[in-house]
Design a protein around this motif. Structure first.
Motif, PDB file in Angstrom:
ATOM      1  N   ALA A  29       0.827  -1.203   0.000  1.00 28.38           N
ATOM      2  CA  ALA A  29       0.000   0.000   0.000  1.00 28.38           C
ATOM      3  C   ALA A  29       0.865   1.258   0.000  1.00 28.38           C
ATOM      4  N   ARG A  33       1.051   3.787  -3.211  1.00 27.72           N
ATOM      5  CA  ARG A  33       0.647   5.164  -2.941  1.00 27.72           C
ATOM      6  C   ARG A  33       1.739   6.137  -3.373  1.00 27.72           C
ATOM      7  N   ILE A  71      -1.436  -4.241  -7.642  1.00 26.87           N
ATOM      8  CA  ILE A  71      -2.884  -4.184  -7.460  1.00 26.87           C
ATOM      9  C   ILE A  71      -3.542  -5.476  -7.938  1.00 26.87           C
ATOM     10  N   LEU A  77      -6.371  -4.023  -2.513  1.00 24.73           N
ATOM     11  CA  LEU A  77      -5.418  -2.919  -2.392  1.00 24.73           C
ATOM     12  C   LEU A  77      -6.033  -1.599  -2.858  1.00 24.73           C
ATOM     13  N   THR A  78      -6.852  -1.647  -3.893  1.00 27.18           N
ATOM     14  CA  THR A  78      -7.525  -0.426  -4.364  1.00 27.18           C
ATOM     15  C   THR A  78      -8.409   0.159  -3.272  1.00 27.18           C
ATOM     16  N   LEU A  81      -6.323   1.957  -0.631  1.00 28.80           N
ATOM     17  CA  LEU A  81      -5.868   3.273  -1.081  1.00 28.80           C
ATOM     18  C   LEU A  81      -7.010   4.293  -1.042  1.00 28.80           C
ATOM     19  N   GLN A  84      -7.703   5.189   2.619  1.00 28.80           N
ATOM     20  CA  GLN A  84      -6.688   6.076   3.191  1.00 28.80           C
ATOM     21  C   GLN A  84      -6.765   7.479   2.610  1.00 28.80           C
ATOM     22  N   LEU A  86      -6.513   9.648  -1.370  1.00 28.38           N
ATOM     23  CA  LEU A  86      -5.503  10.026  -2.360  1.00 28.38           C
ATOM     24  C   LEU A  86      -5.858  11.404  -2.913  1.00 28.38           C
ATOM     25  N   LEU A  91      -5.866   9.782  -7.777  1.00 31.01           N
ATOM     26  CA  LEU A  91      -6.990   8.856  -7.886  1.00 31.01           C
ATOM     27  C   LEU A  91      -7.451   8.730  -9.331  1.00 31.01           C
ATOM     28  N   LEU A  94      -4.995   6.585 -11.222  1.00 32.64           N
ATOM     29  CA  LEU A  94      -5.175   5.170 -10.875  1.00 32.64           C
ATOM     30  C   LEU A  94      -6.321   4.559 -11.666  1.00 32.64           C
ATOM     31  N   SER A 101      -8.057  -2.383 -11.241  1.00 36.02           N
ATOM     32  CA  SER A 101      -8.802  -1.864 -10.080  1.00 36.02           C
ATOM     33  C   SER A 101     -10.226  -2.411 -10.026  1.00 36.02           C
TER      34      SER A 101
END
Length: 219
Positions: A29, A33, A71, A77-78, A81, A84, A86, A91, A94, A101
């Motif tokens: 992560a 990131r 990912i 994992l997506t 993120l 948390q 972004l 974002l 991504l 994703s």
């Protein structure tokens, strides 16, 4: 190769595989990131100097390959993120460049259902990311994408009162303790979602129908 070697060292250093797996997941992560912030040019958004000019995105095939690989390899994992937080530019990068994703659609859907662990603004921001993933990468036969779009749009519709403000009181009166204006945060995510709805095409009729229904409810 360095990450693979680190995986091996971590697995050897701990007696339980569960602990080692959690440590590797946390490392992934952090790595993704950092790479997203660098690749998208979002580093300037995190700078304390407001006059600093934004950086151009870095077009590096190795960096993109590493992000996509991690990912794809680590389910959820997506969602981590998104949870948390972004910068918007990171974002968007991504979602645009990492089709893997969409594999985390079920995890993102579960994240949106966790009412107790997310604030109203965080939940609407997560809904924005989830809706974009469903629209951009949802294929015509992807039921997970349609379910994710439905959940994200449900959050959008139910949060509409936060965007216009509580009835009978000033619009910008809802603030977290010592924090930012909740109404403004929700408004930003809400209008990002409205903008994302403009990208809906006929590739996934299910997602398109969910978007149409949501717009009718708001209207």
């Amino acid at each position: 190769r360095a990450l693979d070697a680190n995986d091996h060292l971590v697995l050897k250093s701990f007696s339980t595989e569960e602990t080692a797996t959690e440590l590797v997941a946390a490392r992934n992560a952090i790595v993704v990131r950092c790479l997203l912030v660098a690749a998208s040019g979002a580093a300037s958004c995190l700078s304390e100097n407001p006059t600093r000019k934004g950086r151009e995105p870095l077009y590096c095939s190795m960096m993109m390959s590493t992000i996509r690989s991690l990912i794809a390899r680590q389910r959820g994992l997506t969602a981590v993120l998104v949870r948390q937080g972004l910068p918007d530019i990171a974002l968007d990068w991504l979602i645009e460049f990492v089709p893997e994703s969409i594999n985390d659609a079920s995890t993102l859907k579960s994240l949106l259902s966790e009412r107790s662990s997310l604030t109203a603004a965080e939940r609407l921001t997560a809904a924005d990311a989830s809706l974009r993933v469903a629209i951009v990468h949802g294929s015509s036969d992807n039921e997970y994408a349609q379910a994710l779009a439905y959940t994200a749009l449900s959050v959008m519709v139910s949060s509409f009162f936060l965007v216009i403000g509580p009835v009978g009181v000033p619009v910008n009166c809802v603030c977290e303790d010592g924090g930012p204006d909740v109404t403004q945060l929700c408004r930003k995510a809400f209008f990002r979602m409205l903008n994302a709805l403009q990208r809906v095409n006929g590739r996934n009729p299910g997602v398109r129908n969910e978007c149409t229904i949501a717009l009718q409810k708001i209207a």
